[in-house]
Design a protein around this motif. Structure first.
Motif, short mmCIF file in Angstrom:
data_model
loop_
_atom_site.label_atom_id
_atom_site.label_comp_id
_atom_site.label_asym_id
_atom_site.label_seq_id
_atom_site.Cartn_x
_atom_site.Cartn_y
_atom_site.Cartn_z
N PRO A 10 47.73 112.35 -81.26
CA PRO A 10 48.21 111.76 -80.00
C PRO A 10 47.10 111.62 -78.99
O PRO A 10 46.27 112.51 -78.86
CB PRO A 10 49.26 112.76 -79.53
CG PRO A 10 48.93 114.04 -80.21
CD PRO A 10 48.29 113.67 -81.52
N HIS A 146 44.82 103.31 -80.57
CA HIS A 146 46.13 103.49 -81.22
C HIS A 146 46.79 102.12 -81.43
O HIS A 146 46.47 101.15 -80.74
CB HIS A 146 47.05 104.42 -80.42
CG HIS A 146 47.29 104.02 -78.99
ND1 HIS A 146 48.27 104.57 -78.22
CD2 HIS A 146 46.68 103.12 -78.19
CE1 HIS A 146 48.26 104.02 -77.02
NE2 HIS A 146 47.31 103.14 -76.97
N SER A 148 49.69 101.33 -80.67
CA SER A 148 50.57 100.97 -79.54
C SER A 148 49.93 99.88 -78.68
O SER A 148 50.64 99.18 -77.94
CB SER A 148 50.87 102.21 -78.69
OG SER A 148 51.46 103.22 -79.47
N ARG A 171 38.55 106.63 -82.60
CA ARG A 171 38.44 107.64 -81.54
C ARG A 171 37.18 108.48 -81.70
O ARG A 171 36.88 108.92 -82.81
CB ARG A 171 39.65 108.58 -81.57
CG ARG A 171 40.91 107.84 -81.25
CD ARG A 171 42.07 108.78 -81.02
NE ARG A 171 43.30 108.02 -81.17
CZ ARG A 171 44.51 108.55 -81.28
NH1 ARG A 171 44.62 109.87 -81.23
NH2 ARG A 171 45.57 107.79 -81.41
N GLN A 185 46.81 103.89 -88.40
CA GLN A 185 48.13 104.22 -87.88
C GLN A 185 49.11 103.13 -88.26
O GLN A 185 48.74 101.98 -88.46
CB GLN A 185 48.10 104.29 -86.34
CG GLN A 185 47.54 105.58 -85.79
CD GLN A 185 47.77 105.69 -84.29
OE1 GLN A 185 47.84 104.70 -83.58
NE2 GLN A 185 47.88 106.91 -83.81
N1 PHE Z 1 50.42 105.83 -79.83
C1 PHE Z 1 50.78 107.22 -79.87
C2 PHE Z 1 49.53 108.02 -80.28
O1 PHE Z 1 48.68 107.50 -80.94
C3 PHE Z 1 51.93 107.50 -80.81
C4 PHE Z 1 53.22 106.87 -80.35
C5 PHE Z 1 53.56 105.58 -80.75
C6 PHE Z 1 54.07 107.57 -79.53
C7 PHE Z 1 54.75 105.00 -80.32
C8 PHE Z 1 55.25 107.01 -79.08
C9 PHE Z 1 55.59 105.73 -79.51
O2 PHE Z 1 49.41 109.16 -79.95
#
Ligand code: PHE
Length: 442
Positions: A10, A146, A148, A171, A185
């Motif tokens: 995370p 990430h 996201s 990272r 991921q």
């Molecule tokens: N992107 C977050 C991480 O890499 C993980 C995550 C994705 C958390 C989607 C919540 C929802 O730590």
């Protein structure tokens, strides 16, 4: 709430005061003017090159550039799309489980800070933005930390109700058998029509590990949602993830699962999922109900949704019994030939070559970060470095300067190295540390 871990890794946790030291990255920034140390030798980067190339696209360098060619070279590997590679085998397994979800797996790794942070509601001073932890291509562009980072653009398409987005993420980090500066991921996203939520999202949670109401002070329902809306989305999320994990670990009868409250700027309520695997709790993923502002900004105001992010290496290492994260990057046939599409098999280790330990000690300037030293080692020694440990730290009683001693374990994945060869690498690590980090060797 747990503090920090290492599975899907995370980024949303508050670590230390690292972020207060933004200059750190400049020390290894090839054309940085800001760091007044002697020779600003760049790490593996031709001095005359004023741009960074990622998959054929050029980005101008600036004072915040801290990415090196050792790292940018990895963007071309695309292990998640390589047939018969364990990361691809696992990816496809999860995709097969989430049948009707749209598969996205070729997003560009160079993203804006807007995509990686702002669009996900990271505050301006969030530690996740620290250059000690993130590879900056330049001030506005990073290698995504990430998956996201792509939530908004994928949601904006409104092409499907569910998505599975897999990508390589980057990272700056420590060095050991479970940390590598690049890993993979998978982001899952699912949205529902807000007006038809009861029909679309209701699940039966009997027999799962989902207990109690989602309402909690530390893990709240968003103001934009009713408690019932949050409950429906949250239960659909966790029900789906339990189903997926039980399917993945189908050999482990009665797999124990637990949900730990978490915090991410882009979801609430948020969770981490852990499974009890061979006696220890493994953190597999982070997830939660998507912040409604993100939905609204992405042209999805009429919908509510959930997201999860899981680390593929972490799961692949336990499923395939792969003991060292560097192996995923190996092109050694003795590794690659063991895996084939659709099959989960246990990796048969070929011989482990001898380790060679070398120590290096130096006086550090204020603002020194262990990840900066790890970056030097990665750049000079590449995959020869199995781990780097801080073994001693000492503050001079009078000058208050801090000395650190790191122990580097050099071990090749595919051959025995001579002491002479390792000595040469070690000399180079010392030289580059002294010239780029401004440390004083002891
Ligand atoms: N992107 C977050 C991480 O890499 C993980 C995550 C994705 C958390 C989607 C919540 C929802 O730590």
């Amino acid at each position: 709430m747990t503090t920090r871990w290492l599975g899907y890794r995370p980024i949303a946790k508050v670590f230390s005061n690292r972020f207060l030291l933004p200059q750190i990255s400049r020390r290894i920034a090839p054309i940085c003017q800001a760091w007044p140390c002697r020779n600003l030798a760049s790490l593996n980067t031709p001095a005359a090159d004023d741009s960074v190339e990622i998959l054929g696209q050029r980005f101008p360098r600036d004072k915040n550039t801290n990415v090196t060619t050792t790292i940018t070279a990895k963007t071309a590997r695309l292990l998640h799309r390589q047939p018969n590679h364990p990361i691809n085998i696992l990816k496809r397994r999860i995709e097969a489980h989430f049948e009707n979800y749209k598969v996205v797996d070729s997003m560009n790794p160079a993203v804006t800070t807007q995509q990686n942070f702002d669009s996900l509601l990271f505050t301006a001073d969030h530690p996740g933005r620290a250059p000690t932890d993130t590879y900056y291509i330049n001030s506005n562009t990073v290698l995504r930390t990430h998956t996201s980072a792509h939530q908004s653009e994928v949601l904006k398409t409104r092409e499907a109700e569910g998505y599975l987005l897999t990508a390589d993420v980057y990272r700056r980090d420590e060095i050991d058998v479970s940390h590598y500066p690049v890993f993979h991921q998978m982001e899952g996203l699912r949205t529902f029509d807000r007006k038809n939520l009861e029909a679309e999202a209701a699940v039966n949670v009997a027999g799962t590990s989902i207990k109690g109401a989602v309402l909690s002070e530390t893990n709240p329902v968003q103001l934009a949602h009713t408690t019932r809306e949050a409950e429906l989305v949250d239960q659909h999320l966790r029900h789906s993830l339990e189903g997926m994990v039980r399917d993945l670990f189908r050999e482990e009868k009665d797999l124990e699962i637990r949900w730990i409250e978490a915090y991410f700027p882009f979801t609430s309520p948020s969770w981490e999922m852990e499974v009890l695997y061979r006696g220890s709790w493994l953190e597999l993923l982070g997830c939660g109900v998507i912040q409604q502002k993100i939905m609204d900004d992405a042209n999805n105001a009429d919908r509510v949704g959930w997201a999860f992010g899981l680390g593929l290496e972490r799961i692949a290492m336990v499923m395939f019994d792969i003991p060292d994260i560097r192996l995923f990057w190996s092109s050694d046939e003795r590794f690659l030939s063991q895996f084939s599409s659709g099959q989960i098999v246990k990796f048969q280790p070929f011989s482990k070559y001898p380790a060679c330990y070398k120590d290096v000690s130096f006086w550090c300037n204020e603002g020194f970060h262990d990840n900066d030293f790890a970056e030097v080692v990665r750049d000079v020694a590449g995959d020869m470095a199995e781990d780097v440990k801080l073994i001693d730290k000492f503050e001079h009683p009078k000058t208050k300067r801090v000395s650190r001693c790191f122990r580097i374990n050099y071990r090749s994945m595919d051959r025995t190295c001579t002491n002479e060869e390792v000595d040469k690498i070690q000399d180079e690590v010392r030289r580059v540390a002294a010239t780029t980090l401004g440390v004083e060797l002891r």
